[in-house]
Write a protein that holds these residues in place. Structure first.
Motif, PDB file in Angstrom:
ATOM      1  N   GLY A  14       0.803  -1.325   0.184  1.00 21.40           N
ATOM      2  CA  GLY A  14      -0.045   0.011  -0.017  1.00 21.40           C
ATOM      3  C   GLY A  14       0.763   1.166  -0.148  1.00 21.40           C
ATOM      4  N   ASP A  15       0.471   2.336  -0.878  1.00 20.96           N
ATOM      5  CA  ASP A  15       1.082   3.611  -0.934  1.00 20.96           C
ATOM      6  C   ASP A  15       2.336   3.578  -1.616  1.00 20.96           C
ATOM      7  OD1 ASP A  15      -1.140   4.817  -0.235  1.00 20.96           O
ATOM      8  OD2 ASP A  15      -0.766   4.387   2.064  1.00 20.96           O
ATOM      9  N   LEU A  16       3.080   2.249  -1.989  1.00 18.47           N
ATOM     10  CA  LEU A  16       4.100   2.448  -2.609  1.00 18.47           C
ATOM     11  C   LEU A  16       4.253   2.536  -4.130  1.00 18.47           C
ATOM     12  CD1 LEU A  16       5.991  -0.906  -1.286  1.00 18.47           C
ATOM     13  CD2 LEU A  16       6.239   1.449  -0.603  1.00 18.47           C
ATOM     14  N   ARG A  17       5.163   3.284  -4.692  1.00 19.61           N
ATOM     15  CA  ARG A  17       4.877   3.712  -6.326  1.00 19.61           C
ATOM     16  C   ARG A  17       5.541   2.895  -7.266  1.00 19.61           C
ATOM     17  NH1 ARG A  17       9.935   7.635  -5.880  1.00 19.61           N
ATOM     18  NH2 ARG A  17      10.402   5.737  -4.584  1.00 19.61           N
ATOM     19  N   ALA A  18       4.485   2.559  -8.333  1.00 19.34           N
ATOM     20  CA  ALA A  18       4.397   1.613  -9.041  1.00 19.34           C
ATOM     21  C   ALA A  18       4.623   2.187 -10.498  1.00 19.34           C
ATOM     22  CB  ALA A  18       3.250   0.846  -9.057  1.00 19.34           C
ATOM     23  N   ALA A  19       5.504   1.364 -11.367  1.00 18.01           N
ATOM     24  CA  ALA A  19       5.803   1.573 -12.607  1.00 18.01           C
ATOM     25  C   ALA A  19       5.259   0.243 -13.428  1.00 18.01           C
ATOM     26  CB  ALA A  19       7.421   1.955 -12.928  1.00 18.01           C
ATOM     27  N   ARG A  20       5.100   0.447 -14.530  1.00 22.40           N
ATOM     28  CA  ARG A  20       5.021  -0.695 -15.355  1.00 22.40           C
ATOM     29  C   ARG A  20       6.029  -1.195 -16.436  1.00 22.40           C
ATOM     30  NH1 ARG A  20      -1.211  -0.291 -16.036  1.00 22.40           N
ATOM     31  NH2 ARG A  20      -1.622   1.481 -14.710  1.00 22.40           N
ATOM     32  N   TRP A  21       6.193  -2.452 -16.787  1.00 22.86           N
ATOM     33  CA  TRP A  21       7.022  -2.979 -17.612  1.00 22.86           C
ATOM     34  C   TRP A  21       5.855  -3.841 -18.492  1.00 22.86           C
ATOM     35  CZ3 TRP A  21      10.990  -3.246 -20.646  1.00 22.86           C
ATOM     36  CH2 TRP A  21      11.387  -4.247 -21.198  1.00 22.86           C
ATOM     37  N   ILE A  22       5.893  -3.867 -19.906  1.00 17.40           N
ATOM     38  CA  ILE A  22       4.989  -4.164 -20.790  1.00 17.40           C
ATOM     39  C   ILE A  22       5.759  -4.599 -22.077  1.00 17.40           C
ATOM     40  CG2 ILE A  22       2.903  -3.927 -22.513  1.00 17.40           C
ATOM     41  CD1 ILE A  22       2.344  -1.675 -20.442  1.00 17.40           C
ATOM     42  N   ARG A  23       5.886  -6.146 -22.326  1.00 14.82           N
ATOM     43  CA  ARG A  23       6.710  -6.613 -23.331  1.00 14.82           C
ATOM     44  C   ARG A  23       5.879  -7.612 -24.064  1.00 14.82           C
ATOM     45  NH1 ARG A  23       9.267 -10.790 -24.858  1.00 14.82           N
ATOM     46  NH2 ARG A  23       8.590 -12.253 -23.148  1.00 14.82           N
ATOM     47  N   GLU A  24       5.995  -7.600 -25.229  1.00 10.72           N
ATOM     48  CA  GLU A  24       5.414  -8.741 -26.182  1.00 10.72           C
ATOM     49  C   GLU A  24       6.545  -8.923 -27.453  1.00 10.72           C
ATOM     50  OE1 GLU A  24       2.069  -7.858 -28.630  1.00 10.72           O
ATOM     51  OE2 GLU A  24       2.598  -5.539 -28.558  1.00 10.72           O
ATOM     52  N   SER A  25       6.691 -10.115 -27.597  1.00  8.93           N
ATOM     53  CA  SER A  25       7.676 -10.663 -28.672  1.00  8.93           C
ATOM     54  C   SER A  25       7.253 -10.123 -29.951  1.00  8.93           C
ATOM     55  CB  SER A  25       7.804 -12.150 -28.572  1.00  8.93           C
ATOM     56  OG  SER A  25       8.336 -12.417 -27.367  1.00  8.93           O
ATOM     57  N   SER A  26       5.804 -10.163 -30.303  1.00  6.65           N
ATOM     58  CA  SER A  26       5.618  -9.883 -31.728  1.00  6.65           C
ATOM     59  C   SER A  26       4.180  -9.450 -31.690  1.00  6.65           C
ATOM     60  CB  SER A  26       5.809 -11.262 -32.698  1.00  6.65           C
ATOM     61  OG  SER A  26       4.731 -11.988 -32.479  1.00  6.65           O
ATOM     62  N   THR A  27       3.808  -8.827 -32.915  1.00  5.60           N
ATOM     63  CA  THR A  27       2.507  -8.047 -32.876  1.00  5.60           C
ATOM     64  C   THR A  27       1.514  -9.004 -33.134  1.00  5.60           C
ATOM     65  OG1 THR A  27       2.855  -7.816 -35.264  1.00  5.60           O
ATOM     66  CG2 THR A  27       3.236  -6.063 -33.878  1.00  5.60           C
ATOM     67  N   ARG A  28       1.932 -10.286 -33.202  1.00 10.94           N
ATOM     68  CA  ARG A  28       0.926 -11.560 -33.303  1.00 10.94           C
ATOM     69  C   ARG A  28       0.474 -11.813 -32.339  1.00 10.94           C
ATOM     70  NH1 ARG A  28       5.480 -13.995 -36.282  1.00 10.94           N
ATOM     71  NH2 ARG A  28       5.616 -15.328 -34.445  1.00 10.94           N
ATOM     72  N   GLN A  29       0.958 -11.303 -31.097  1.00 12.53           N
ATOM     73  CA  GLN A  29       0.400 -12.082 -29.897  1.00 12.53           C
ATOM     74  C   GLN A  29      -1.065 -11.263 -29.570  1.00 12.53           C
ATOM     75  OE1 GLN A  29       3.596 -10.975 -27.507  1.00 12.53           O
ATOM     76  NE2 GLN A  29       4.034 -12.988 -26.894  1.00 12.53           N
TER      77      GLN A  29
END
Length: 185
Positions: A14-29
């Motif tokens: 709770g109340d910790l600062r979050a960031a996002r990692w988003i990865r996909e190998s290919s657009t086919r996903q």
């Protein structure tokens, strides 16, 4: 966050600062595993655990796997976005890295564990949103390792199957050409 005071369970997020990692190998996903699905998982985690969304997000369209016998880092870790994410961790700009599911982090056991340690040393924990795995929770250690091992195993098996299939196709074309030449003579 002090590396010696990482949260020991999801109840301490709770109340910790979050960031996002988003990865996909290919657009086919597409949407099944793609950025939209990953963001939705991350949004639910932000709400569920009372995290503060810093607005920081890194997204790459690169593989998290470099191959069964490769001694090189996966293509995803060599991107400017991945490097920027590491620098932001070093500078204390976020406390929790939200990852939709383990295979979207990396598909390499050794690299996953290396970067887990890297983030922890810099005061950042990784939350695998779909399974609620917190990399600093001692009770989640085995689940995390099992998941990244399964991801690497999938990549190894899939790569072998693709290579075998392509070799069979090449042989089939070669055989067809040889047959057609022999019938013309």
């Amino acid at each position: 966050m002090n590396p010696n005071q990482l949260p020991r369970n999801v109840g301490e997020l709770g109340d910790l600062r979050a960031a996002r990692w988003i990865r996909e190998s290919s657009t086919r996903q597409g949407d099944r595993y793609g950025p939209t699905a990953q963001r939705e998982m991350q949004d639910r985690a932000l709400e569920r655990y009372g995290l503060v969304d810093t607005g920081r997000s890194w997204m790459v369209l690169k593989s998290g796997w470099s191959g069964a016998d490769s001694m090189y880092e996966p293509p995803a870790t060599r991107t400017a976005d991945f490097q920027a994410m590491l620098r932001a961790a070093e500078h204390g700009l976020y406390d929790v890295l939200l990852v939709g599911y383990t295979s979207r982090f990396l598909r390499d056991v050794q690299m996953s564990l290396h970067y887990r340690r890297y983030f922890h040393v810099n005061g950042v924990v990784i939350l695998i949103c779909d399974d609620n795995i917190l990399t600093s929770d001692p009770n989640d250690w085995e689940r995390f390792v099992d998941k990244v091992k399964a991801d690497e195993l999938y990549s190894r098996t899939h790569g072998r199957n693709v290579r075998t299939g392509l070799a069979a196709k090449r042989q089939s074309v070669t055989d067809a050409v040889a047959f057609s030449r022999s019938t013309l003579m």
